[in-house]
Design a protein around this motif. Structure first.
Motif, PDB file in Angstrom:
ATOM      1  N   PHE A 334      35.880  46.832  38.435  1.00 44.37           N
ATOM      2  CA  PHE A 334      36.059  46.025  37.230  1.00 44.37           C
ATOM      3  C   PHE A 334      37.535  45.704  36.962  1.00 44.37           C
ATOM      4  CE2 PHE A 334      31.776  47.736  36.221  1.00 44.37           C
ATOM      5  CZ  PHE A 334      31.137  46.514  36.037  1.00 44.37           C
ATOM      6  N   ILE A 335      38.443  46.594  37.350  1.00 41.36           N
ATOM      7  CA  ILE A 335      39.874  46.283  37.220  1.00 41.36           C
ATOM      8  C   ILE A 335      40.233  45.104  38.113  1.00 41.36           C
ATOM      9  CG2 ILE A 335      42.198  47.133  37.750  1.00 41.36           C
ATOM     10  CD1 ILE A 335      41.282  49.869  36.744  1.00 41.36           C
ATOM     11  N   THR A 336      39.671  45.053  39.311  1.00 40.90           N
ATOM     12  CA  THR A 336      39.898  43.918  40.219  1.00 40.90           C
ATOM     13  C   THR A 336      39.427  42.618  39.589  1.00 40.90           C
ATOM     14  OG1 THR A 336      39.668  45.342  42.170  1.00 40.90           O
ATOM     15  CG2 THR A 336      39.368  42.986  42.493  1.00 40.90           C
ATOM     16  N   ILE A 337      38.240  42.669  38.985  1.00 44.21           N
ATOM     17  CA  ILE A 337      37.723  41.466  38.317  1.00 44.21           C
ATOM     18  C   ILE A 337      38.648  41.053  37.169  1.00 44.21           C
ATOM     19  CG2 ILE A 337      35.820  40.566  36.908  1.00 44.21           C
ATOM     20  CD1 ILE A 337      33.915  42.301  38.527  1.00 44.21           C
ATOM     21  N   TYR A 338      39.068  42.013  36.377  1.00 39.27           N
ATOM     22  CA  TYR A 338      39.909  41.726  35.206  1.00 39.27           C
ATOM     23  C   TYR A 338      41.259  41.143  35.609  1.00 39.27           C
ATOM     24  CZ  TYR A 338      42.783  42.561  31.076  1.00 39.27           C
ATOM     25  OH  TYR A 338      43.646  42.408  30.020  1.00 39.27           O
ATOM     26  N   LEU A 339      41.850  41.672  36.677  1.00 38.33           N
ATOM     27  CA  LEU A 339      43.205  41.247  37.058  1.00 38.33           C
ATOM     28  C   LEU A 339      43.243  39.893  37.743  1.00 38.33           C
ATOM     29  CD1 LEU A 339      44.749  44.599  38.405  1.00 38.33           C
ATOM     30  CD2 LEU A 339      45.182  43.476  36.202  1.00 38.33           C
ATOM     31  N   PHE A 340      42.208  39.580  38.528  1.00 38.73           N
ATOM     32  CA  PHE A 340      42.331  38.434  39.425  1.00 38.73           C
ATOM     33  C   PHE A 340      41.362  37.293  39.152  1.00 38.73           C
ATOM     34  CE2 PHE A 340      43.547  42.214  42.071  1.00 38.73           C
ATOM     35  CZ  PHE A 340      44.918  42.025  41.925  1.00 38.73           C
ATOM     36  N   ILE A 341      40.487  37.445  38.158  1.00 41.02           N
ATOM     37  CA  ILE A 341      39.590  36.340  37.806  1.00 41.02           C
ATOM     38  C   ILE A 341      39.860  35.983  36.344  1.00 41.02           C
ATOM     39  CG2 ILE A 341      37.205  35.522  37.699  1.00 41.02           C
ATOM     40  CD1 ILE A 341      36.447  37.589  39.754  1.00 41.02           C
ATOM     41  N   PRO A 342      40.544  34.870  36.097  1.00 38.06           N
ATOM     42  CA  PRO A 342      41.019  34.567  34.732  1.00 38.06           C
ATOM     43  C   PRO A 342      39.942  34.092  33.757  1.00 38.06           C
ATOM     44  CG  PRO A 342      41.627  32.809  36.248  1.00 38.06           C
ATOM     45  CD  PRO A 342      41.016  33.883  37.085  1.00 38.06           C
ATOM     46  N   LYS A 343      38.847  33.547  34.267  1.00 31.74           N
ATOM     47  CA  LYS A 343      37.833  32.963  33.386  1.00 31.74           C
ATOM     48  C   LYS A 343      36.601  33.878  33.328  1.00 31.74           C
ATOM     49  CE  LYS A 343      39.354  28.276  34.524  1.00 31.74           C
ATOM     50  NZ  LYS A 343      38.965  26.968  35.110  1.00 31.74           N
ATOM     51  N   ALA A 344      36.054  34.005  32.118  1.00 33.09           N
ATOM     52  CA  ALA A 344      34.928  34.914  31.914  1.00 33.09           C
ATOM     53  C   ALA A 344      33.704  34.503  32.727  1.00 33.09           C
ATOM     54  CB  ALA A 344      34.573  34.969  30.423  1.00 33.09           C
ATOM     55  N   TRP A 345      33.423  33.202  32.773  1.00 34.31           N
ATOM     56  CA  TRP A 345      32.219  32.784  33.477  1.00 34.31           C
ATOM     57  C   TRP A 345      32.358  32.998  34.990  1.00 34.31           C
ATOM     58  CZ3 TRP A 345      31.717  28.798  37.110  1.00 34.31           C
ATOM     59  CH2 TRP A 345      32.831  27.958  37.263  1.00 34.31           C
ATOM     60  N   LEU A 346      33.589  32.878  35.503  1.00 30.50           N
ATOM     61  CA  LEU A 346      33.815  33.172  36.913  1.00 30.50           C
ATOM     62  C   LEU A 346      33.715  34.676  37.181  1.00 30.50           C
ATOM     63  CD1 LEU A 346      36.762  30.752  37.820  1.00 30.50           C
ATOM     64  CD2 LEU A 346      34.373  30.623  38.600  1.00 30.50           C
ATOM     65  N   ALA A 347      34.157  35.479  36.212  1.00 30.85           N
ATOM     66  CA  ALA A 347      34.037  36.929  36.351  1.00 30.85           C
ATOM     67  C   ALA A 347      32.563  37.338  36.417  1.00 30.85           C
ATOM     68  CB  ALA A 347      34.733  37.627  35.191  1.00 30.85           C
ATOM     69  N   LEU A 348      31.743  36.740  35.558  1.00 29.45           N
ATOM     70  CA  LEU A 348      30.310  37.015  35.600  1.00 29.45           C
ATOM     71  C   LEU A 348      29.692  36.536  36.910  1.00 29.45           C
ATOM     72  CD1 LEU A 348      29.273  36.100  31.936  1.00 29.45           C
ATOM     73  CD2 LEU A 348      29.324  38.380  32.964  1.00 29.45           C
ATOM     74  N   ALA A 349      30.154  35.376  37.383  1.00 29.83           N
ATOM     75  CA  ALA A 349      29.648  34.853  38.646  1.00 29.83           C
ATOM     76  C   ALA A 349      29.976  35.811  39.794  1.00 29.83           C
ATOM     77  CB  ALA A 349      30.238  33.472  38.916  1.00 29.83           C
ATOM     78  N   PHE A 350      31.196  36.343  39.772  1.00 30.87           N
ATOM     79  CA  PHE A 350      31.586  37.285  40.822  1.00 30.87           C
ATOM     80  C   PHE A 350      30.745  38.555  40.746  1.00 30.87           C
ATOM     81  CE2 PHE A 350      34.026  40.928  42.336  1.00 30.87           C
ATOM     82  CZ  PHE A 350      34.351  40.517  43.620  1.00 30.87           C
ATOM     83  N   TYR A 351      30.559  39.066  39.532  1.00 34.25           N
ATOM     84  CA  TYR A 351      29.796  40.312  39.381  1.00 34.25           C
ATOM     85  C   TYR A 351      28.384  40.157  39.932  1.00 34.25           C
ATOM     86  CZ  TYR A 351      27.113  44.086  37.334  1.00 34.25           C
ATOM     87  OH  TYR A 351      26.264  45.156  37.170  1.00 34.25           O
ATOM     88  N   PHE A 352      27.665  39.157  39.464  1.00 27.53           N
ATOM     89  CA  PHE A 352      26.269  39.027  39.864  1.00 27.53           C
ATOM     90  C   PHE A 352      26.128  38.612  41.331  1.00 27.53           C
ATOM     91  CE2 PHE A 352      25.716  38.644  35.217  1.00 27.53           C
ATOM     92  CZ  PHE A 352      24.756  39.626  35.043  1.00 27.53           C
ATOM     93  N   THR A 353      27.035  37.769  41.812  1.00 26.53           N
ATOM     94  CA  THR A 353      26.948  37.327  43.204  1.00 26.53           C
ATOM     95  C   THR A 353      27.278  38.458  44.167  1.00 26.53           C
ATOM     96  OG1 THR A 353      27.633  35.099  42.519  1.00 26.53           O
ATOM     97  CG2 THR A 353      27.698  35.594  44.867  1.00 26.53           C
ATOM     98  N   SER A 354      28.310  39.219  43.878  1.00 29.48           N
ATOM     99  CA  SER A 354      28.679  40.319  44.773  1.00 29.48           C
ATOM    100  C   SER A 354      27.601  41.409  44.757  1.00 29.48           C
ATOM    101  CB  SER A 354      30.031  40.915  44.371  1.00 29.48           C
ATOM    102  OG  SER A 354      30.000  41.447  43.054  1.00 29.48           O
ATOM    103  N   GLN A 355      27.061  41.724  43.576  1.00 29.41           N
ATOM    104  CA  GLN A 355      25.996  42.716  43.502  1.00 29.41           C
ATOM    105  C   GLN A 355      24.755  42.247  44.262  1.00 29.41           C
ATOM    106  OE1 GLN A 355      26.277  45.748  42.141  1.00 29.41           O
ATOM    107  NE2 GLN A 355      28.343  45.406  41.368  1.00 29.41           N
ATOM    108  N   ALA A 356      24.410  40.985  44.082  1.00 31.51           N
ATOM    109  CA  ALA A 356      23.238  40.439  44.768  1.00 31.51           C
ATOM    110  C   ALA A 356      23.448  40.415  46.277  1.00 31.51           C
ATOM    111  CB  ALA A 356      22.933  39.035  44.246  1.00 31.51           C
ATOM    112  N   MET A 357      24.651  40.042  46.711  1.00 31.56           N
ATOM    113  CA  MET A 357      24.935  39.994  48.143  1.00 31.56           C
ATOM    114  C   MET A 357      24.885  41.395  48.752  1.00 31.56           C
ATOM    115  SD  MET A 357      25.457  38.080  50.706  1.00 31.56           S
ATOM    116  CE  MET A 357      25.657  36.541  49.787  1.00 31.56           C
TER     117      MET A 357
END
Length: 477
Positions: A334-357
């Motif tokens: 989650f620190i990686t997401i917070y530091l390097f993904i500036p937009k909330a909707w992109l952060a959510l996209a990364f979370y769900f896509t990486s978990q699903a993958m």
């Protein structure tokens, strides 16, 4: 109910209880109630197992067993090969404390012929050839290259974390990293790499808990039982996924009983029936959620005071450091997401896509290992040779073009040699290709079904099996 081994099964039992007793093999074996998977700790009968023609009462040892509930799967059975497959030499010292007697001399297994004996001899040959010794250079390379996949994923986020394409590409590499962590932690937890188990456990904690987010103890609690009773209905947790995915008609009985008689479940009967009826359609979507489910189960397992919902069986001891490892995993993620993904909707996209993958890549391989293969009842398992059971319930995966076998080996992490792995769980994966053909020929010699197929055909077999169970549920309905 526990096995009913009464005094009537004992021959020539000494009245002073100072000497060993003599047992009939058939009486101990038949004492097991095949229809039950629960063990009543309040009852005072012995829980006997047979190892090398000696009888051991494990009742008072069960709750202290380092391997957890897996020990319950062999009460009333000959556990000779299961014990030797899963334990170090030091375990025999503990076993001696549980000794209660011997199998009668005219009832001992002394045959030097047959599949089991040849396989035991073959295992010794493989040991002499060094096939049970790992290449430290190989595993160093595997760990470092896998960490480089994580580096690639994070580097993409650092450079392109503000774009959807960058987030999706990074998610893909994160999923691959988690998948390969799963295969590596699997190797270490089977003690394939180091002779000293503590170093295997240290690496499994790093790769499994911190990198992957799975509790090693939770995994071993499930996986040990799976190895002891693969594809046995009512014992193997890997096929106990009903009603999310239902692998045999045996699991359908509760769907069509009254609500008062049905076993407890978090799903209503209507939801369960719906899931089973349409499970071939839900198969691939469900796999995407597997990683999230496993992460939750891992956390529940290591939390203080956690207790199994289904049974009162003993569970794998939990190292308190595992909870710290799981916290560290989610912290760096989650620190990686917070530091390097500036937009909330992109952060959510990364979370769900990486978990699903991650869930998809792990479970696509995981499901091919045994699902869709023969399902055994407890009685069938009880009457089947231990090694034969490992073979008939497993599936090896090969490349349709031999030139690309290395791709299958890498993607599946050696689990594509599933039959060989179950026969020799402590053999390092980089030796499986050396023994595969010899195992296949031995199985053919004794007419034991040995199944090899491609990744696509194996997946088709899985879907076909889900469809057969689904069709059976429609008929029952």
């Amino acid at each position: 109910m526990p096995p009913n081994v009464t005094s009537e099964l004992i021959l020539d039992a000494p009245t002073n209880n100072k000497g060993p007793k003599t047992f009939r093999r058939a009486d101990i074996v038949k004492s097991l109630d095949h229809g039950q998977n629960q063990t009543d700790y309040s009852m005072d009968e012995p829980w006997n197992i047979i190892i090398d023609n000696k009888v051991y009462d494990i009742r008072d040892f069960v709750r202290d067993h380092p391997g957890g509930a897996v020990i319950l799967t062999h009460i009333g059975k000959d556990a000779t090969d299961a014990f030797s497959n899963f334990h170090p030499e030091s375990a025999y010292e503990i076993l001696a404390n549980l000794y209660v007697g011997d199998i009668a001399a005219d009832d001992m297994v002394t045959s030097k012929k047959g599949f089991t004996t040849e396989l035991r001899d073959m295992k010794q040959q493989f040991k002499n050839l060094g096939y049970f010794e790992s290449s430290k250079a190989y595993y160093t390379f595997k760990v470092l290259t896998n960490l480089s996949i994580l580096t690639i994923s994070v580097s993409i986020l650092i450079r392109y974390g503000g774009t959807l394409s960058g987030v999706l590409l990074s998610s893909f590499f994160m999923g691959v990293f988690w998948q390969q962590c799963g295969w590596l932690s699997h190797d270490f937890l089977h003690h394939q790499v180091f002779e000293q188990r503590k170093w295997n456990n240290v690496m499994a904690h790093f790769l499994g808990a911190i990198c992957l987010g799975f509790s090693p103890s939770w995994w071993k609690d499930k996986h040990n039982t799976h190895h002891a009773s693969p594809n046995v209905h009512g014992q193997d947790p890997d096929i106990s996924t009903h009603p999310i995915l239902t692998w045999s008609e045996y699991a359908l009985s509760d769907l069509f009983t009254s609500e008062n008689d049905a076993p407890p479940t978090i799903y209503s009967p209507e939801v369960s029936r719906f899931l089973v009826k349409y499970q071939p359609l839900f198969y691939f979507p469900i796999l995407h959620f597997a990683r999230i489910s496993w992460c939750i189960q891992s956390f529940l397992f290591v939390l203080p005071g956690w207790k199994k919902f289904e049974t009162n069986d003993p569970r794998m001891p939990v190292n308190p450091a595992e909870l710290v490892g799981l916290v560290l995993h989610h912290a760096w993620y989650f620190i990686t997401i917070y530091l390097f993904i500036p937009k909330a909707w992109l952060a959510l996209a990364f979370y769900f896509t990486s978990q699903a993958m991650g869930g998809l890549l792990i479970s696509l391989v995981f499901v091919l290992n045994h699902n869709g293969m023969k399902i055994l009842t407890m009685e069938e398992s009880h009457n089947m040779d231990f090694f034969a059971q490992q073979v008939v319930t497993g599936r090896d995966i090969i490349a349709s073009n031999p030139s690309f076998q290395w791709c299958v080996d890498w993607f599946c992490g050696g689990l594509n040699y599933q039959i060989e792995h179950h026969l020799f769980p402590t053999m390092p994966r980089h030796h499986f290709h050396k023994v595969q053909l010899k195992i296949q020929l031995l199985c053919e010699k004794y007419n034991i079904p040995y199944h090899r197929t491609t990744f696509i055909k194996g997946t088709q077999e899985v879907l076909r099996r889900l469809g057969q169970v689904s069709a059976a549920s429609w008929k029952l309905a």
